[in-house]
Scaffold this motif. Structure first.
Motif, PDB file in Angstrom:
ATOM      1  N   ILE A  50      -5.529  -2.614   7.129  1.00 39.21           N
ATOM      2  CA  ILE A  50      -6.732  -1.877   7.501  1.00 39.21           C
ATOM      3  C   ILE A  50      -6.345  -0.459   7.929  1.00 39.21           C
ATOM      4  O   ILE A  50      -5.359  -0.251   8.619  1.00 39.21           O
ATOM      5  N   ALA A  51      -7.146   0.506   7.491  1.00 39.03           N
ATOM      6  CA  ALA A  51      -7.016   1.894   7.933  1.00 39.03           C
ATOM      7  C   ALA A  51      -8.310   2.257   8.633  1.00 39.03           C
ATOM      8  O   ALA A  51      -9.395   2.165   8.042  1.00 39.03           O
ATOM      9  N   LEU A  52      -8.213   2.655   9.900  1.00 38.64           N
ATOM     10  CA  LEU A  52      -9.374   2.955  10.721  1.00 38.64           C
ATOM     11  C   LEU A  52      -9.454   4.469  10.896  1.00 38.64           C
ATOM     12  O   LEU A  52      -8.651   5.065  11.617  1.00 38.64           O
ATOM     13  N   LEU A  53     -10.400   5.099  10.212  1.00 38.97           N
ATOM     14  CA  LEU A  53     -10.551   6.551  10.230  1.00 38.97           C
ATOM     15  C   LEU A  53     -11.645   6.920  11.228  1.00 38.97           C
ATOM     16  O   LEU A  53     -12.799   6.511  11.066  1.00 38.97           O
ATOM     17  N   ALA A  54     -11.291   7.683  12.272  1.00 39.38           N
ATOM     18  CA  ALA A  54     -12.238   8.038  13.328  1.00 39.38           C
ATOM     19  C   ALA A  54     -12.990   6.789  13.787  1.00 39.38           C
ATOM     20  O   ALA A  54     -14.217   6.742  13.758  1.00 39.38           O
ATOM     21  N   PRO A  55     -12.271   5.756  14.221  1.00 40.72           N
ATOM     22  CA  PRO A  55     -12.894   4.442  14.436  1.00 40.72           C
ATOM     23  C   PRO A  55     -13.904   4.430  15.569  1.00 40.72           C
ATOM     24  O   PRO A  55     -13.663   4.959  16.654  1.00 40.72           O
ATOM     25  N   PHE A  56     -15.026   3.799  15.293  1.00 37.96           N
ATOM     26  CA  PHE A  56     -16.091   3.582  16.271  1.00 37.96           C
ATOM     27  C   PHE A  56     -16.049   2.094  16.615  1.00 37.96           C
ATOM     28  O   PHE A  56     -16.864   1.300  16.148  1.00 37.96           O
TER      29      PHE A  56
ATOM     30  N   GLY B  29      -8.201 -12.195  -3.222  1.00 36.66           N
ATOM     31  CA  GLY B  29      -6.799 -11.893  -2.990  1.00 36.66           C
ATOM     32  C   GLY B  29      -6.639 -10.856  -1.906  1.00 36.66           C
ATOM     33  O   GLY B  29      -7.605 -10.254  -1.431  1.00 36.66           O
ATOM     34  N   PRO B  30      -5.419 -10.600  -1.479  1.00 41.18           N
ATOM     35  CA  PRO B  30      -5.178  -9.632  -0.408  1.00 41.18           C
ATOM     36  C   PRO B  30      -5.673  -8.236  -0.779  1.00 41.18           C
ATOM     37  O   PRO B  30      -5.412  -7.743  -1.877  1.00 41.18           O
ATOM     38  N   THR B  31      -6.421  -7.624   0.115  1.00 41.45           N
ATOM     39  CA  THR B  31      -6.953  -6.288  -0.096  1.00 41.45           C
ATOM     40  C   THR B  31      -6.583  -5.394   1.086  1.00 41.45           C
ATOM     41  O   THR B  31      -6.222  -5.861   2.158  1.00 41.45           O
ATOM     42  N   VAL B  32      -6.696  -4.103   0.851  1.00 40.80           N
ATOM     43  CA  VAL B  32      -6.610  -3.114   1.926  1.00 40.80           C
ATOM     44  C   VAL B  32      -8.014  -2.578   2.139  1.00 40.80           C
ATOM     45  O   VAL B  32      -8.709  -2.236   1.178  1.00 40.80           O
ATOM     46  N   MET B  33      -8.455  -2.540   3.388  1.00 42.71           N
ATOM     47  CA  MET B  33      -9.791  -2.045   3.705  1.00 42.71           C
ATOM     48  C   MET B  33      -9.680  -0.794   4.556  1.00 42.71           C
ATOM     49  O   MET B  33      -8.903  -0.744   5.511  1.00 42.71           O
TER      50      MET B  33
ATOM     51  N   ASN C  22      -3.923  -9.681  12.278  1.00 41.35           N
ATOM     52  CA  ASN C  22      -2.616  -9.820  11.627  1.00 41.35           C
ATOM     53  C   ASN C  22      -2.371  -8.765  10.556  1.00 41.35           C
ATOM     54  O   ASN C  22      -1.241  -8.596  10.109  1.00 41.35           O
ATOM     55  N   ALA C  23      -3.412  -8.103  10.127  1.00 38.74           N
ATOM     56  CA  ALA C  23      -3.279  -7.114   9.053  1.00 38.74           C
ATOM     57  C   ALA C  23      -2.444  -5.915   9.493  1.00 38.74           C
ATOM     58  O   ALA C  23      -2.472  -5.516  10.659  1.00 38.74           O
ATOM     59  N   GLU C  24      -1.693  -5.344   8.542  1.00 39.01           N
ATOM     60  CA  GLU C  24      -1.052  -4.050   8.786  1.00 39.01           C
ATOM     61  C   GLU C  24      -2.149  -3.035   9.115  1.00 39.01           C
ATOM     62  O   GLU C  24      -3.208  -3.025   8.475  1.00 39.01           O
ATOM     63  N   ALA C  25      -1.919  -2.189  10.118  1.00 43.45           N
ATOM     64  CA  ALA C  25      -2.995  -1.303  10.568  1.00 43.45           C
ATOM     65  C   ALA C  25      -2.489   0.101  10.823  1.00 43.45           C
ATOM     66  O   ALA C  25      -1.335   0.303  11.223  1.00 43.45           O
ATOM     67  N   VAL C  26      -3.385   1.059  10.599  1.00 43.12           N
ATOM     68  CA  VAL C  26      -3.124   2.449  10.957  1.00 43.12           C
ATOM     69  C   VAL C  26      -4.442   3.057  11.414  1.00 43.12           C
ATOM     70  O   VAL C  26      -5.514   2.747  10.870  1.00 43.12           O
ATOM     71  N   VAL C  27      -4.386   3.879  12.448  1.00 37.92           N
ATOM     72  CA  VAL C  27      -5.547   4.600  12.965  1.00 37.92           C
ATOM     73  C   VAL C  27      -5.365   6.085  12.665  1.00 37.92           C
ATOM     74  O   VAL C  27      -4.298   6.656  12.950  1.00 37.92           O
ATOM     75  N   VAL C  28      -6.388   6.694  12.081  1.00 32.59           N
ATOM     76  CA  VAL C  28      -6.360   8.120  11.731  1.00 32.59           C
ATOM     77  C   VAL C  28      -7.512   8.796  12.459  1.00 32.59           C
ATOM     78  O   VAL C  28      -8.673   8.435  12.264  1.00 32.59           O
ATOM     79  N   MET C  29      -7.197   9.778  13.291  1.00 34.75           N
ATOM     80  CA  MET C  29      -8.229  10.450  14.088  1.00 34.75           C
ATOM     81  C   MET C  29      -8.083  11.959  13.971  1.00 34.75           C
ATOM     82  O   MET C  29      -6.975  12.503  14.083  1.00 34.75           O
ATOM     83  N   GLY C  30      -9.192  12.640  13.751  1.00 41.14           N
ATOM     84  CA  GLY C  30      -9.195  14.095  13.748  1.00 41.14           C
ATOM     85  C   GLY C  30      -9.015  14.641  15.150  1.00 41.14           C
ATOM     86  O   GLY C  30      -9.648  14.167  16.098  1.00 41.14           O
ATOM     87  N   GLU C  31      -8.176  15.631  15.298  1.00 44.82           N
ATOM     88  CA  GLU C  31      -7.926  16.214  16.619  1.00 44.82           C
ATOM     89  C   GLU C  31      -9.168  16.888  17.199  1.00 44.82           C
ATOM     90  O   GLU C  31      -9.263  17.064  18.424  1.00 44.82           O
ATOM     91  N   ARG C  32     -10.137  17.237  16.345  1.00 46.82           N
ATOM     92  CA  ARG C  32     -11.343  17.924  16.813  1.00 46.82           C
ATOM     93  C   ARG C  32     -12.592  17.056  16.677  1.00 46.82           C
ATOM     94  O   ARG C  32     -13.710  17.574  16.629  1.00 46.82           O
ATOM     95  N   ASP C  33     -12.424  15.749  16.635  1.00 46.77           N
ATOM     96  CA  ASP C  33     -13.557  14.838  16.457  1.00 46.77           C
ATOM     97  C   ASP C  33     -14.557  15.008  17.608  1.00 46.77           C
ATOM     98  O   ASP C  33     -14.242  14.683  18.752  1.00 46.77           O
ATOM     99  N   PRO C  34     -15.794  15.471  17.325  1.00 46.14           N
ATOM    100  CA  PRO C  34     -16.765  15.704  18.399  1.00 46.14           C
ATOM    101  C   PRO C  34     -17.350  14.416  18.990  1.00 46.14           C
ATOM    102  O   PRO C  34     -18.046  14.484  20.004  1.00 46.14           O
ATOM    103  N   ASP C  35     -17.098  13.258  18.354  1.00 44.12           N
ATOM    104  CA  ASP C  35     -17.674  12.010  18.850  1.00 44.12           C
ATOM    105  C   ASP C  35     -17.067  11.567  20.175  1.00 44.12           C
ATOM    106  O   ASP C  35     -17.647  10.747  20.871  1.00 44.12           O
ATOM    107  N   TRP C  36     -15.879  12.108  20.496  1.00 40.01           N
ATOM    108  CA  TRP C  36     -15.175  11.645  21.689  1.00 40.01           C
ATOM    109  C   TRP C  36     -14.775  12.820  22.566  1.00 40.01           C
ATOM    110  O   TRP C  36     -14.330  13.857  22.065  1.00 40.01           O
ATOM    111  N   LYS C  37     -14.916  12.642  23.879  1.00 41.76           N
ATOM    112  CA  LYS C  37     -14.486  13.675  24.818  1.00 41.76           C
ATOM    113  C   LYS C  37     -12.995  13.928  24.697  1.00 41.76           C
ATOM    114  O   LYS C  37     -12.529  15.073  24.781  1.00 41.76           O
ATOM    115  N   ASP C  38     -12.215  12.859  24.492  1.00 42.02           N
ATOM    116  CA  ASP C  38     -10.765  12.967  24.307  1.00 42.02           C
ATOM    117  C   ASP C  38     -10.382  12.146  23.074  1.00 42.02           C
ATOM    118  O   ASP C  38     -10.084  10.954  23.181  1.00 42.02           O
ATOM    119  N   PRO C  39     -10.426  12.756  21.872  1.00 39.32           N
ATOM    120  CA  PRO C  39     -10.135  11.994  20.648  1.00 39.32           C
ATOM    121  C   PRO C  39      -8.770  11.318  20.671  1.00 39.32           C
ATOM    122  O   PRO C  39      -8.633  10.193  20.180  1.00 39.32           O
TER     123      PRO C  39
END
Length: 272
Positions: free
Chosen positions: A117-123, A89-93, A207-224
């Motif tokens: 889908i919720a993408l937290l600090a997405p790679f 059935g429909p899930t949220v990932m 097609n999924a509902e989506a949200v991206v959540v990124m930390g303002e100080r994420d060291p993985d990216w030069k410009d988060p």
């Protein structure tokens, strides 16, 4: 702890919340992380009446080390199999780092099952690197010092607020990285191809509902913020930047992440 049987081995997962209540939420952590990084999110969403399953990646945490494929695509198939195990059935990932790539692929490949889908600090694509940084990474990932170096790097990725129980989480990471077979699986995950970009470049947004959540100080990216804007554009979702937060919003700022996930679930259910 529970186990999901897959053709090559078992995937470990924790289950929060009663069966057959609320919305099913599947959480997928990133490279060299342990499923317990979602401990606050799982407990909070379960308290709202949802059923939350938080899995380990292949060879990580308490999952088996017998797998050959450690890509984000492989993790997406495990997430879908876990959703099916819990009734389909429909899930949220919800995915963090490489796990965000996994849930993005799952949304593309299984639109009938992945409603949000919720993408937290997405790679979703590898960061740009130089020959020097690649050489340094090879040195960093060489045993016998690699487990300690990765644990220190994991700690550094928590720029900003320190989560409750962080010392215990670091010890879980250290224990996970010590056995040779488990470290080989983690290393294969780090060095393996990141395939989410193949779906992103070849398709419209999922097609999924989506949200991206990124930390303002994420060291993985030069410009988060720039990376987060790009991720939100390809996912077709809204963007939430989180202050005083690095690469792990789910543990560093659950006070921000849980309401965002609750709103996503409500939007999914309203659409259904």
């Amino acid at each position: 702890m529970h186990h999901l049987q897959r053709p090559e081995g078992r995937i470990a997962y924790d289950l929060y919340g009663a069966e057959h209540t609320g919305t099913t939420v599947i959480c997928v952590p990133g490279m060299f992380d342990h499923r317990s990084s979602f401990r606050f999110v799982g407990a909070a969403l379960a308290a709202e009446g949802h059923r939350v399953a938080v899995m380990d990646l292949r060879g990580h945490g308490d999952s088996d080390t017998a797998f050959d494929d450690h890509t984000d695509h492989a993790a997406s198939t495990d997430a879908i199999a876990l959703a099916e195990e819990l009734g389909g059935g429909p899930t949220v990932m919800v995915g963090n780092s490489l796990g965000a790539g996994a849930v993005t692929i799952a949304a593309f490949e299984h639109p009938d099952m992945v409603a949000g889908i919720a993408l937290l600090a997405p790679f979703l694509r590898p960061p740009r690197s130089t020959r020097t940084t690649r050489a340094l990474q090879r040195v960093l990932l060489t045993r016998p010092w690699a487990p300690r170096a990765l644990a220190l790097f994991y700690d550094r990725l928590h720029a900003g607020r320190t989560p409750e129980g962080h010392r215990e989480q670091l010890e879980r990471i250290r224990r996970m990285l010590r056995p040779a077979d488990r470290y080989r699986a983690v290393l294969a995950t780090i060095n393996g191809p990141k395939r989410a970009v193949e779906w992103i470049e070849g398709s419209e947004h999922p097609n999924a509902e989506a949200v991206v959540v990124m930390g303002e100080r994420d060291p993985d990216w030069k410009d988060p913020h720039a990376e987060a804007r790009w991720a939100a554009s390809v996912a077709g979702g809204r963007l939430v930047m989180v202050p005083d937060c690095g690469h792990y919003p789910q543990s560093q700022r659950p006070d921000v992440v849980v309401p965002v996930l609750t709103e996503l679930i409500e939007r999914v259910n309203a659409g259904a």
